[in-house]
Design an enzyme around this catalytic site. Sequence first.
Site, PDB file in Angstrom:
ATOM      1  N   ASP A  13       5.062   4.886   4.600  1.00  0.00           N
ATOM      2  CA  ASP A  13       4.772   5.454   5.920  1.00  0.00           C
ATOM      3  C   ASP A  13       5.931   6.257   6.493  1.00  0.00           C
ATOM      4  O   ASP A  13       6.112   6.326   7.715  1.00  0.00           O
ATOM      5  CB  ASP A  13       4.363   4.334   6.908  1.00  0.00           C
ATOM      6  CG  ASP A  13       3.150   3.581   6.422  1.00  0.00           C
ATOM      7  OD1 ASP A  13       2.318   4.199   5.743  1.00  0.00           O
ATOM      8  OD2 ASP A  13       3.055   2.376   6.709  1.00  0.00           O
ATOM      9  N   GLY A  15       6.233   9.424   6.366  1.00  0.00           N
ATOM     10  CA  GLY A  15       5.780  10.744   6.841  1.00  0.00           C
ATOM     11  C   GLY A  15       5.548  11.684   5.672  1.00  0.00           C
ATOM     12  O   GLY A  15       5.608  12.908   5.821  1.00  0.00           O
ATOM     13  N   LYS A  16       5.226  11.100   4.512  1.00  0.00           N
ATOM     14  CA  LYS A  16       5.057  11.901   3.281  1.00  0.00           C
ATOM     15  C   LYS A  16       3.951  12.942   3.434  1.00  0.00           C
ATOM     16  O   LYS A  16       4.111  14.100   3.037  1.00  0.00           O
ATOM     17  CB  LYS A  16       4.743  10.968   2.090  1.00  0.00           C
ATOM     18  CG  LYS A  16       5.861   9.971   1.788  1.00  0.00           C
ATOM     19  CD  LYS A  16       5.485   9.012   0.682  1.00  0.00           C
ATOM     20  CE  LYS A  16       4.446   7.996   1.042  1.00  0.00           C
ATOM     21  NZ  LYS A  16       4.834   7.019   2.075  1.00  0.00           N
ATOM     22  N   LYS A  18       2.803  14.448   6.064  1.00  0.00           N
ATOM     23  CA  LYS A  18       3.211  15.580   6.897  1.00  0.00           C
ATOM     24  C   LYS A  18       4.077  16.564   6.100  1.00  0.00           C
ATOM     25  O   LYS A  18       3.841  17.775   6.127  1.00  0.00           O
ATOM     26  CB  LYS A  18       3.996  15.085   8.133  1.00  0.00           C
ATOM     27  CG  LYS A  18       4.649  16.268   8.806  1.00  0.00           C
ATOM     28  CD  LYS A  18       5.443  16.031  10.048  1.00  0.00           C
ATOM     29  CE  LYS A  18       6.206  17.334  10.319  1.00  0.00           C
ATOM     30  NZ  LYS A  18       6.781  17.451  11.618  1.00  0.00           N
ATOM     31  N   GLY A  40      -1.984   5.801   3.232  1.00  0.00           N
ATOM     32  CA  GLY A  40      -2.575   6.507   4.372  1.00  0.00           C
ATOM     33  C   GLY A  40      -1.587   7.586   4.760  1.00  0.00           C
ATOM     34  O   GLY A  40      -0.517   7.279   5.284  1.00  0.00           O
ATOM     35  N   HIS A  41      -1.900   8.820   4.435  1.00  0.00           N
ATOM     36  CA  HIS A  41      -0.977   9.933   4.681  1.00  0.00           C
ATOM     37  C   HIS A  41      -1.534  10.800   5.802  1.00  0.00           C
ATOM     38  O   HIS A  41      -2.608  11.385   5.668  1.00  0.00           O
ATOM     39  CB  HIS A  41      -0.779  10.751   3.399  1.00  0.00           C
ATOM     40  CG  HIS A  41      -0.081   9.981   2.325  1.00  0.00           C
ATOM     41  ND1 HIS A  41       0.245  10.502   1.106  1.00  0.00           N
ATOM     42  CD2 HIS A  41       0.373   8.695   2.305  1.00  0.00           C
ATOM     43  CE1 HIS A  41       0.867   9.587   0.378  1.00  0.00           C
ATOM     44  NE2 HIS A  41       0.939   8.475   1.083  1.00  0.00           N
ATOM     45  N   GLN A 222       3.293   5.095  -1.076  1.00  0.00           N
ATOM     46  CA  GLN A 222       4.118   3.914  -0.787  1.00  0.00           C
ATOM     47  C   GLN A 222       5.589   4.342  -0.675  1.00  0.00           C
ATOM     48  O   GLN A 222       5.855   5.456  -0.266  1.00  0.00           O
ATOM     49  CB  GLN A 222       3.927   2.810  -1.846  1.00  0.00           C
ATOM     50  CG  GLN A 222       2.564   2.128  -1.786  1.00  0.00           C
ATOM     51  CD  GLN A 222       1.443   2.931  -2.384  1.00  0.00           C
ATOM     52  OE1 GLN A 222       1.502   3.317  -3.538  1.00  0.00           O
ATOM     53  NE2 GLN A 222       0.406   3.197  -1.622  1.00  0.00           N
ATOM     54  N   ARG A 301      -2.669  -2.281  11.065  1.00  0.00           N
ATOM     55  CA  ARG A 301      -1.774  -3.395  11.402  1.00  0.00           C
ATOM     56  C   ARG A 301      -0.510  -2.881  12.091  1.00  0.00           C
ATOM     57  O   ARG A 301      -0.013  -1.797  11.746  1.00  0.00           O
ATOM     58  CB  ARG A 301      -1.341  -4.128  10.121  1.00  0.00           C
ATOM     59  CG  ARG A 301      -2.461  -4.886   9.452  1.00  0.00           C
ATOM     60  CD  ARG A 301      -1.976  -5.554   8.170  1.00  0.00           C
ATOM     61  NE  ARG A 301      -1.687  -4.589   7.121  1.00  0.00           N
ATOM     62  CZ  ARG A 301      -1.249  -4.908   5.909  1.00  0.00           C
ATOM     63  NH1 ARG A 301      -1.006  -6.172   5.606  1.00  0.00           N
ATOM     64  NH2 ARG A 301      -1.026  -3.987   5.006  1.00  0.00           N
TER      65      ARG A 301
END
Length: 427
Positions: A13, A15-16, A18, A40-41, A222, A301
Amino acid sequence: MAVDILIGLQWGDEGKGKIVDVLAPTYDIVARFQGGPNAGHTLEFEGTKHVLHQIPSGIFHPHIQNIIGNGVVLDPIVFRTEMQKLQDRGVDASQNLFISKKASLILPSHKVLDRVSEEALGTGKIGSTLKGIGPTYQDKIGRVGLRIGDILADDFQDRYTRLVDRHRKTVEFYGQTLDLGDQEQIFFEAVEYLRTLKLVDSEYMINDALNSGKRVLAEGAQGSLLDVDFGTYPFVTSSTTLVAGACTGLGVAPRHIGEVYGIFKAYCTRVGSGPFPTELLDEVGDQIRKAGNEFGSTTGRPRRCGWVDLPSLKYSIMLNGVTQLNMMKADVLTEFDTIKVCTHYKLASGEVTDQLPHSFDTETVEPIYEELLGWKVDLNQIDTVEALPEAFNNYMTFLEQHLEVPITIASVGPDRKSTLRREKASV
Ligand code: GDP
Ligand code: IMO
Ligand code: MG
């Protein structure tokens, strides 16, 4: 030409999505090489926000070929929903998306196995996203899994049934029964849809592209600290999240690797269980979570938040051979008078080190911090590097000197446009 690779240096998470979207226009191909719907990108542009799970983040550029590589585990049901969401936004991905025939298939029963395995771990659970990632990679390594290419075989249904029978026995071993409800029907409909798409031998496609001078960007999922070998095992994912994973997950030889973009947040977050030396369990952590909207893009989460951790960043930089750093979300720290940076760990023996211990279970790690002045300026409003406040430049210089790699991109907001390219780095 070489393959450039973008890798998360923390626990995901960073910011890959973006940055891949920002870098994409200079590439011909964007390829995912590992992970699956656990990712989740998030991409934001022209007032809309889009979260991708399995589809590469170059998909919004019609001239770019997007590849789901052989190292990915693909859930046809999630995939179909993702494609539909794109369609709803007027993006027809069916023409510029290619899926490796060697990518692994996530079955509905893999998701059940993920859940029962987590339940059996009790308080030691990994905090998996429950997307079936671990069980699918287990079947791949165990040489019993199904691959995308199998959906083209006449006996696909039999192969499916044989694998589900194995899963049924495993679920029974855990004292539960395998009930797939309507998921099988939805799965087969989604597989039918997959059959209409471009299923390819992506290793040839990528190597042919490289030989003809095309530029390829590999998009990691990841983060390095979730890598199955080098992450905080067993609280990791089940794939090789490092640069090495791009070689096996796309079929690219190491000598073809070019730039390695290492992406990190100006602070640090983690979802799920496992060690996190700089975690802030106080109101400062809450403040970062709120300012950074740190809630999972896949599971919703709350993300655990803490200060940036240089020993772990150095470790990730070493393992990946990072050539350029991208620092994300510095705007989130605007409110703080001072900002802490962990430079070393103090071990129970009193030893001070900047190396990660073999295990965080058996070794107590106390972070040693240096405190830097905050910038107290809304970075989101800044659109040139020249206009950046001095305290913020000092923060970046401090990190660069410790990490010995230049920060070439500073991201100061979720939108594509809030991206500052730095030519003059201090290392
Ligand atoms: P990924 O999995 O590495 O692609 O990252 P995620 O999309 O899961 O999480 C990053 C989150 O931060 C997303 O909600 C992005 O829209 C957001 N984001 C990315 N860069 C920035 C930034 O520089 N500032 C802020 N405030 N948000 C950002
Ligand atoms: P992106 O690509 C953050 C975490 C889970 C859990 C562990 C194992 O968006 O950065 P898994 O479902 O893979 O078996 O879960 O890994 N995890 C992530 N955390 N970002 C991700 O992806 C993640 N993918 C998995 O929370 O702790
Ligand atoms: Mg994410």
